[in-house]
Write a protein that holds these residues in place. Structure first.
Motif, mmCIF file in Angstrom:
data_model
loop_
_atom_site.group_PDB
_atom_site.id
_atom_site.type_symbol
_atom_site.label_atom_id
_atom_site.label_comp_id
_atom_site.label_asym_id
_atom_site.label_seq_id
_atom_site.Cartn_x
_atom_site.Cartn_y
_atom_site.Cartn_z
ATOM 1 N N ARG A 85 -2.917 11.677 -2.437
ATOM 2 C CA ARG A 85 -2.382 10.975 -1.272
ATOM 3 C C ARG A 85 -1.211 10.080 -1.656
ATOM 4 N NH1 ARG A 85 -6.011 7.150 2.606
ATOM 5 N NH2 ARG A 85 -6.328 6.123 0.602
ATOM 6 N N ALA A 86 -1.164 9.630 -2.909
ATOM 7 C CA ALA A 86 -0.064 8.774 -3.343
ATOM 8 C C ALA A 86 1.283 9.492 -3.254
ATOM 9 C CB ALA A 86 -0.306 8.297 -4.775
ATOM 10 N N LEU A 87 1.262 10.828 -3.283
ATOM 11 C CA LEU A 87 2.501 11.597 -3.206
ATOM 12 C C LEU A 87 2.842 12.013 -1.778
ATOM 13 C CD1 LEU A 87 2.170 13.862 -6.371
ATOM 14 C CD2 LEU A 87 3.462 11.744 -6.099
ATOM 15 N N LEU A 88 1.979 11.682 -0.821
ATOM 16 C CA LEU A 88 2.231 12.092 0.553
ATOM 17 C C LEU A 88 3.532 11.518 1.121
ATOM 18 C CD1 LEU A 88 1.293 13.701 2.984
ATOM 19 C CD2 LEU A 88 -0.183 11.783 3.625
ATOM 20 N N PRO A 89 3.849 10.239 0.897
ATOM 21 C CA PRO A 89 5.129 9.741 1.423
ATOM 22 C C PRO A 89 6.335 10.503 0.893
ATOM 23 C CG PRO A 89 3.711 7.910 0.816
ATOM 24 C CD PRO A 89 3.048 9.152 0.295
ATOM 25 N N ILE A 90 6.284 10.920 -0.359
ATOM 26 C CA ILE A 90 7.393 11.679 -0.941
ATOM 27 C C ILE A 90 7.484 13.048 -0.285
ATOM 28 C CG2 ILE A 90 8.212 12.781 -3.065
ATOM 29 C CD1 ILE A 90 6.961 10.364 -4.568
ATOM 30 N N ALA A 91 6.336 13.680 -0.056
ATOM 31 C CA ALA A 91 6.333 14.974 0.621
ATOM 32 C C ALA A 91 6.895 14.855 2.033
ATOM 33 C CB ALA A 91 4.914 15.529 0.655
ATOM 34 N N LEU A 92 6.545 13.801 2.730
ATOM 35 C CA LEU A 92 7.054 13.592 4.084
ATOM 36 C C LEU A 92 8.565 13.379 4.082
ATOM 37 C CD1 LEU A 92 4.187 11.316 5.418
ATOM 38 C CD2 LEU A 92 4.747 13.612 6.261
ATOM 39 N N GLN A 93 9.066 12.651 3.090
ATOM 40 C CA GLN A 93 10.516 12.462 2.975
ATOM 41 C C GLN A 93 11.212 13.802 2.725
ATOM 42 O OE1 GLN A 93 10.804 9.720 -0.277
ATOM 43 N NE2 GLN A 93 9.893 8.021 0.867
#
Length: 266
Positions: A6-14
């Motif tokens: 989940r920590a990488l979710l913001p990067i995936a969304l970007q």
């Protein structure tokens, strides 16, 4: 690298936002043939390069695999981004809104994070292993259908290219069996849509006798986190190494698997 995907979710969304901008502001452009009735547009390539560059900067320790240009780097800890820059390219090329970007994160052979944006439908799906699935930031759950007769079932595209005739015998057999039993059968032309619509409960199951990681990685984790079951054709849990991709609400999964087994034994 954290074990919490989940920590990488913001990067995936970007990264998916970068893709959305390109998909919605550019015409398909020059079409490159990849095989028999298989093609990629200029937008496919532009999205893949832009998303890869973004992820290279933000997560240099994570590997990357794109549908159009393959693997750009190996990752540490078995982590790899997997991208379909435009899932449903034929739909996109023909001006149909059933297409989008699909970005998954895989650990080994198991998808652990997924983001799928259907920009022409205004739908952004996301999930991280153990944290549920969302549509436009709202939680989603698969349907509660309990009988195949009440289920809407999507089937994957028929095969093209070498060996298509042999492959399509099973696909046509499944279509025939579903037509006789399911409430309705649908073909949307996008693996990502098939899987997220199972997750959302718009449809109750999908059957694809294929499994390319860029097609399915993101959608599989979204469907699972929404409560759907996802399996290979033999009933084993789905991984990127599976031969087929079958997702369904729990109440209809047994009927779907029995039907697939009947069709593929013929």
């Amino acid at each position: 690298m954290t074990d919490d995907s989940r920590a990488l979710l913001p990067i995936a969304l970007q990264a998916v936002a970068v893709a959305r901008e390109l998909i919605t502001t550019r015409l398909p452009g020059v079409v490159t043939a990849k095989g028999d009735r298989d093609m990629a547009t200029e937008v496919d390539y532009a999205v893949e390069r832009a998303v890869r560059d973004h992820l290279d900067r933000e997560t240099p320790a994570v590997g990357f695999l794109g549908e159009e240009e393959g693997t750009s780097r190996q990752g540490r800890d078995g982590l790899q981004w997997v991208l379909d820059p435009v899932d449903g390219t034929v739909n996109f090329l023909h001006g149909m809104p059933l297409c989008g970007v699909s970005l998954g994160l895989v650990r080994g052979e198991v998808p652990v994070l997924g983001v799928i944006d259907l920009p022409f439908l205004g739908s952004l799906y996301a999930a991280a292993e153990g944290h549920g699935a969302t549509l436009n930031d709202e939680p989603i759950k698969c349907s509660g259908a309990g009988a195949l007769e009440d289920a809407v079932v999507a089937i994957g595209d028929y095969a093209v290219g070498d060996g298509a005739g042999e492959k399509n015998r099973d696909r046509l057999a499944i279509t025939g069996l579903l037509a006789a039993r399911a409430q309705r059968v649908r073909m949307f032309g996008s693996a990502a849509i098939d899987l997220v619509w199972v997750a959302e409960g718009k449809i109750d199951a999908c059957v694809m006798l294929a499994n390319k990681p860029w097609d399915t990685a993101a959608g599989v984790v979204i469907a699972r986190e929404a409560g759907a079951l996802v399996a290979d054709a033999d009933g084993t849990p789905h991984t990127t190494g599976s031969q087929a991709t079958i997702a369904a609400a729990p109440g209809v999964m047994d009927d779907i698997m029995a039907l697939v087994g009947e069709a593929t034994r013929r």
